[in-house]
Design an enzyme around this catalytic site. Structure first.
Site, PDB file in Angstrom:
ATOM      1  N   ASP A 297       0.960  -1.153  -0.264  1.00  0.00           N
ATOM      2  CA  ASP A 297      -0.245  -0.010   0.031  1.00  0.00           C
ATOM      3  C   ASP A 297       0.414   1.211  -0.071  1.00  0.00           C
ATOM      4  O   ASP A 297       1.529   1.850   0.601  1.00  0.00           O
ATOM      5  CB  ASP A 297      -0.785  -0.336   0.572  1.00  0.00           C
TER       6      ASP A 297
ATOM      7  N   TYR B 107       3.397   9.627  -0.983  1.00  0.00           N
ATOM      8  CA  TYR B 107       4.194   9.751  -0.009  1.00  0.00           C
ATOM      9  C   TYR B 107       5.415   9.402  -0.381  1.00  0.00           C
ATOM     10  O   TYR B 107       6.201   9.126   0.036  1.00  0.00           O
ATOM     11  CB  TYR B 107       3.977   7.999  -0.072  1.00  0.00           C
TER      12      TYR B 107
ATOM     13  N   LYS C 263      -3.032   5.993  -4.129  1.00  0.00           N
ATOM     14  CA  LYS C 263      -3.928   6.837  -4.007  1.00  0.00           C
ATOM     15  C   LYS C 263      -3.377   8.356  -4.736  1.00  0.00           C
ATOM     16  O   LYS C 263      -3.146   8.534  -4.947  1.00  0.00           O
ATOM     17  CB  LYS C 263      -3.810   6.938  -2.155  1.00  0.00           C
TER      18      LYS C 263
ATOM     19  N   HIS D 219      -7.319   9.434  -1.123  1.00  0.00           N
ATOM     20  CA  HIS D 219      -6.614   9.821  -0.132  1.00  0.00           C
ATOM     21  C   HIS D 219      -7.927  10.431   0.336  1.00  0.00           C
ATOM     22  O   HIS D 219      -7.230   9.955   1.719  1.00  0.00           O
ATOM     23  CB  HIS D 219      -5.343  10.474  -0.339  1.00  0.00           C
TER      24      HIS D 219
END
Length: 275
Positions: free
Chosen positions: A46, A51, A76, A107
């Site tokens: 994930d 990120y 996401k 998100h």
């Protein structure tokens, strides 16, 4: 070790119930973390555009040489990209070195900007095009979910929310279940066990089953029917978090952990975040 469990989503696709989260991991860290995770048996990873480690995830997957259909990859749609979901996913796929993701999640709802319904319509198109096998959301409250369903007729298969023994979100979990939305837990160990691992019931169960507090908490998520993605970049911890298939908690033990709920949110409030 018995086989890791899989969850059937309402669109007919299946996903592993336990995966590796890579929030806060750098591109370098994520490569070795994923190598270790795949070695011990994880098949679900994930990540997210936000990120900033999709390149590392892509490199790790390319190195792994596992058949694509054995992997379950989630990324996401970030808040700033809600008006350009197609381009955002194309960018993610390029970094991930993939033709499609197994799960694409919005998100945050960012209700203050009010783009989430349009973003969802774009994600429905992406699923039709085969670029995302399944589509869902993160951090959506009941009113946000209801609006998506009412205005598009398409229900998210997943709602990934902050969920741990101190923040169990039982009402939202129950509402999701009623609408066949699978609940997935982020921050499942309450950010490194903050205030959870030293709870007496957790320590007692760890002793009883000869497991670590983290393994007890992960098993609680699994036995509660949740999809769970503990994050770690430490090889020993990654292996430990996956070694949870040889025991189960009984109803009474799950009930004891249920008493730890304090509604204690560690992450942002979905009603205001990003707005």
């Amino acid at each position: 070790m018995t086989n890791p469990t899989v969850i059937k989503l309402q669109d007919g696709n299946v996903m592993p119930q336990l995966g590796l989260g890579v929030w806060q991991a750098s591109n370098e860290e994520v490569v070795s973390a994923i190598h270790k995770a795949l070695e011990v048996g994880y098949r679900s990873i994930d990540t997210a555009a936000a990120y900033k480690n999709e390149d590392g995830v892509g490199k790790a997957l390319a190195d792994a040489a596992l058949p694509r259909d054995e992997l379950f990859i989630t990324t996401k749609l970030w808040n700033d990209d809600q008006q350009r979901p197609h381009q955002a996913l194309q960018d993610s796929l390029e970094k991930l070195q993939l033709d499609y993701v197994d799960l694409y999640l919005m998100h945050w709802p960012v209700p203050g900007k009010n783009h989430y319904v349009e973003a969802w319509k774009g994600m429905i198109e992406l699923q039709k095009q085969g670029l995302a096998k399944s589509i869902g959301v993160c951090n959506f409250q009941v009113n946000h979910l209801q609006r998506l369903i009412d205005e598009t007729g398409v229900t998210p298969v997943i709602n990934q929310i902050e969920l741990h023994p101190l923040m169990q979100q039982r009402q939202l979990h129950a509402w999701n279940a009623t609408h066949k939305i699978q609940t997935e837990s982020w921050s499942p160990l309450a950010q490194g066990g903050a205030g959870v691992f030293d709870q007496q019931v957790i320590r007692k169960l760890a002793e009883k089953y000869a497991k670590t507090p983290a393994q007890i908490v992960i098993r609680w998520h699994l036995d509660s029917g949740l999809v769970v993605i503990p994050k770690s970049v430490t090889a020993s911890r990654i292996a430990e978090n996956f070694a949870v298939w040889d025991f189960r908690l009984d109803k009474e033990e799950l009930g004891e952990i249920a008493k730890l709920d304090q509604g204690k949110r560690l992450g942002p409030d979905p009603d205001t975040f990003g707005s």
